[in-house]
Write a protein that holds these residues in place. Structure first.
Motif, short mmCIF file in Angstrom:
data_model
loop_
_atom_site.label_atom_id
_atom_site.label_comp_id
_atom_site.label_asym_id
_atom_site.label_seq_id
_atom_site.Cartn_x
_atom_site.Cartn_y
_atom_site.Cartn_z
N ALA A 1 -1.94 -21.42 31.68
CA ALA A 1 -2.25 -22.22 30.43
C ALA A 1 -2.46 -21.66 29.07
O ALA A 1 -2.82 -22.22 28.24
N ALA A 2 -2.04 -20.19 29.21
CA ALA A 2 -2.05 -19.41 28.04
C ALA A 2 -0.97 -19.34 27.19
O ALA A 2 0.23 -19.37 27.66
N LEU A 3 -0.92 -19.68 26.04
CA LEU A 3 0.33 -19.50 24.94
C LEU A 3 0.75 -18.03 24.93
O LEU A 3 2.17 -17.64 24.73
N GLY A 4 -0.11 -16.97 25.24
CA GLY A 4 0.20 -15.65 25.10
C GLY A 4 -0.87 -14.83 25.52
O GLY A 4 -2.06 -15.37 25.53
N GLY B 1 -1.15 -23.57 13.51
CA GLY B 1 -2.11 -24.62 13.91
C GLY B 1 -3.10 -23.80 14.72
O GLY B 1 -2.76 -23.35 15.86
N ARG B 2 -4.39 -23.98 14.63
CA ARG B 2 -5.43 -23.10 15.45
C ARG B 2 -5.36 -23.61 16.97
O ARG B 2 -5.20 -25.05 17.22
N VAL B 3 -5.50 -22.52 17.99
CA VAL B 3 -5.86 -22.86 19.29
C VAL B 3 -7.14 -22.31 19.78
O VAL B 3 -7.75 -21.61 18.97
N GLY B 4 -7.31 -22.31 21.07
CA GLY B 4 -8.44 -21.75 21.51
C GLY B 4 -8.35 -20.19 21.73
O GLY B 4 -7.19 -19.89 21.86
N LEU B 5 -9.42 -19.54 22.10
CA LEU B 5 -9.34 -18.06 22.29
C LEU B 5 -10.16 -17.88 23.46
O LEU B 5 -11.37 -18.24 23.64
N VAL B 6 -9.68 -16.95 24.58
CA VAL B 6 -10.50 -16.50 25.61
C VAL B 6 -10.35 -15.12 25.38
O VAL B 6 -9.58 -14.49 25.49
N HIS B 7 -11.65 -14.63 25.39
CA HIS B 7 -11.93 -13.12 25.00
C HIS B 7 -12.52 -12.31 26.32
O HIS B 7 -13.85 -12.59 26.54
N TYR C 1 -3.92 -21.37 24.64
CA TYR C 1 -4.86 -20.58 24.08
C TYR C 1 -4.42 -19.43 24.16
O TYR C 1 -3.53 -18.68 24.88
N TRP C 2 -4.96 -18.35 23.52
CA TRP C 2 -4.86 -17.13 23.41
C TRP C 2 -5.69 -16.21 24.42
O TRP C 2 -6.81 -16.61 24.34
N ASP D 1 -4.23 -13.39 4.54
CA ASP D 1 -3.44 -14.60 3.88
C ASP D 1 -4.01 -15.83 4.06
O ASP D 1 -3.21 -17.00 3.96
N GLY D 2 -5.32 -15.86 3.75
CA GLY D 2 -6.04 -17.07 3.75
C GLY D 2 -6.11 -18.05 5.01
O GLY D 2 -6.44 -19.26 4.88
N TYR D 3 -6.05 -17.25 6.17
CA TYR D 3 -6.14 -18.01 7.41
C TYR D 3 -7.47 -18.04 8.30
O TYR D 3 -7.57 -18.31 9.41
N ARG D 4 -8.42 -17.62 7.51
CA ARG D 4 -9.91 -17.44 8.17
C ARG D 4 -10.32 -19.16 8.64
O ARG D 4 -10.21 -19.92 7.86
N PRO D 5 -10.79 -19.21 9.97
CA PRO D 5 -10.75 -18.47 10.98
C PRO D 5 -9.50 -18.49 11.74
O PRO D 5 -9.19 -19.56 11.72
N TYR D 6 -9.29 -17.23 12.30
CA TYR D 6 -7.94 -17.46 13.25
C TYR D 6 -8.19 -18.35 14.41
O TYR D 6 -7.59 -18.73 14.97
N PHE D 7 -9.51 -18.29 14.98
CA PHE D 7 -9.87 -19.12 15.95
C PHE D 7 -11.12 -19.86 15.57
O PHE D 7 -12.10 -19.21 15.06
N SER D 8 -11.46 -21.16 15.82
CA SER D 8 -12.61 -21.76 16.05
C SER D 8 -13.75 -21.21 16.68
O SER D 8 -13.50 -21.46 17.99
N PRO D 9 -14.83 -21.01 16.23
CA PRO D 9 -15.90 -20.39 16.93
C PRO D 9 -16.21 -21.42 18.32
O PRO D 9 -16.48 -21.11 19.42
N ASP D 10 -16.06 -22.73 18.02
CA ASP D 10 -16.51 -23.56 19.07
C ASP D 10 -15.52 -23.96 20.00
O ASP D 10 -15.34 -24.52 21.10
N ARG D 11 -14.09 -23.44 20.01
CA ARG D 11 -13.07 -23.29 20.75
C ARG D 11 -12.69 -21.76 21.43
O ARG D 11 -11.73 -21.58 21.88
#
Length: 302
Positions: free
Chosen positions: A260-263, A116-122, A220-221, A161-171
Motif C-alpha cells: 500500500a506504499a506509493l514508494g 498533495g500530501r500523503v502519509g509517512l511510515v518511518h 504513503y511513503w 520551495d515553500g512545501y512545509r511540511p512535506y508530511f503532516s505530523p498526524d499522518r
C-alpha cells in the motif's frame, strides 16, 4: 512495476573522522554487486537511473549558525530526486530509492507534497527527531530527517520551495527506535504513532502494520533505515545500537506495509564497514523479501 532509483548521497552524515567522508554513497553499487538489481529484475522491476549528489564537504570549520552541513548540496539533490520521482510516478511505476543516507527523505517529501500530501511510515533505529527547537547541535540532516519531514527544522531544509511540511505530523508513524532515544518523548506527543523496537517486536507484524496504516492512510511513503536491524545482523551502519529487529522480523513488517506504499527508500548502509560484502547481501535480502510487492495494492499513481 518497481522502478529502482539510486541516490548515492552521504551529504546528511557527519564525517567519520576529520577530513574523511561517510561511505553510504557506495551503497547502491554495493547492493547491485550483491545481486539486488538482478533479483528484482526477475520480478519485473526496472532500473530508473542514478540521482547524483554534489560533493561532500566537511564544513564544520566554516559553516555558520543556523545551517546544516552540506546544506546547499542537500537542497539541490532533493530537487533532483523529487524530479526523478515525479517521472517514475508519471510512468505508472512505484519508486524504490536506494540510498545513501536518509537526508533523501527531504527529496521524497518534496516530490509527494507537490502532488498533495500523503502519509509517512518511518522505520528507523532512531527517531531522527533532533531539530533547532530541542537541540543546539543541529548539523546532520541524517539524524534530523524525520523532524525536517514534518516541518520542525530551519526553512532551508524543512521548507524547500515553500512545501512545509512535506508530511503532516498526524499522518506520520515511526517504528523502531531504542528505548533510550532522546527524541522519542517529543515524537510521541507530535506524531500520529510512535512504536519502539521493543514494543514492535512484542506485537504480531500484521497487527502492527494495521495500526500503522490506520494512522497514515492508504498510499504513503515508506522510509527504511537499516540501522533498525540489530547490530548482530547489521553492524555496517554509522550508529549501531542493540535491541533492533532480526532480519525475518523486519521482512515480515515491511512485506505487510509495502503493497500500500506509493514508494520506498532504504538508507544508511555503509559498505566501508562491510569489506567482504556480507552485510550487503543481508540488505539485499531484506529489500527483495520485504519490499518486493511495493505498490502492488495501489492503482496507477496519481
Amino acid at each position: 512495476m518497481i522502478a529502482l532509483v539510486s541516490a548515492p548521497t552521504n551529504l546528511g552524515l557527519r564525517p567519520p573522522q576529520t577530513g574523511a567522508v561517510p561511505g553510504t554513497h557506495k551503497a547502491p553499487e554495493a547492493l547491485r554487486e550483491a545481486g539486488l538489481h538482478e533479483r528484482l529484475a526477475r520480478t519485473g522491476a526496472r532500473d530508473a537511473g542514478v540521482v547524483l549528489p554534489g560533493r561532500y564537504v566537511d564544513d564544520d570549520a566554516t559553516r555558520g549558525p543556523g545551517h546544516v552541513r552540506n546544506e546547499r548540496a542537500i537542497v539541490a539533490h532533493s530537487r533532483l530526486l523529487a524530479d526523478r520521482l515525479d517521472a517514475v510516478w508519471d510512468a505508472g511505476d512505484a519508486p524504490l530509492v536506494i540510498g545513501g543516507d536518509c537526508s533523501l527523505l527531504v527529496g521524497a517529501g518534496l516530490a509527494l507534497s507537490r502532488r498533495g500530501r500523503v502519509g509517512l511510515v518511518h522505520v528507523d533505529g532512531h527517531t531522527d527527531f533532533r531539530h533547532p527547537g530541542n537541540s543546539d547541535e543541529c548539523a546532520s540532516v541524517a539524524g534530523e530527517d524525520l523532524a525536517a519531514a514534518v516541518g520542525l527544522h530551519w526553512d532551508a531544509i524543512a521548507d524547500v520551495d515553500g512545501y512545509r511540511p512535506y508530511f503532516s505530523p498526524d499522518r506520520t508513524a515511526h517504528v523502531g527506535h531504542r528505548d533510550d532515544d532522546e527524541g522519542a518523548e517529543e515524537a510521541r506527543r507530535l506524531l500520529g504513532l510512535v512504536v519502539s523496537s521493543a514494543d514492535a517486536l512484542a506485537e504480531p507484524p500484521a497487527r502492527l502494520a494495521q495500526r500503522v496504516q490506520a494512522v497514515v492512510g492508504r498510499g504513503y511513503w515508506l522510509q527504511v533505515d537499516v540501522d533498525v536491524l540489530d547490530p548482530e545482523v547489521m553492524p555496517a551502519v554509522d550508529s549501531p545500537d542493540p535491541g533492533g529487529f532480526p532480519v525475518d522480523g523486519l521482512v515480515a513488517l515491511l512485506d505487510r506495509l509495502a503493497p500500500a506504499a506509493l514508494g520506498a527508500s532504504v538508507t544508511v548502509f555503509d559498505p566501508d564497514l562491510d569489506p567482504e560484502g556480507l552485510y550487503a547481501r543481508t540488505v539485499a535480502e531484506v529489500i527483495v523479501r520485504g519490499l518486493g510487492r511495493l505498490g502492488t495494492a495501489l492503482g496507477r499513481p496519481a
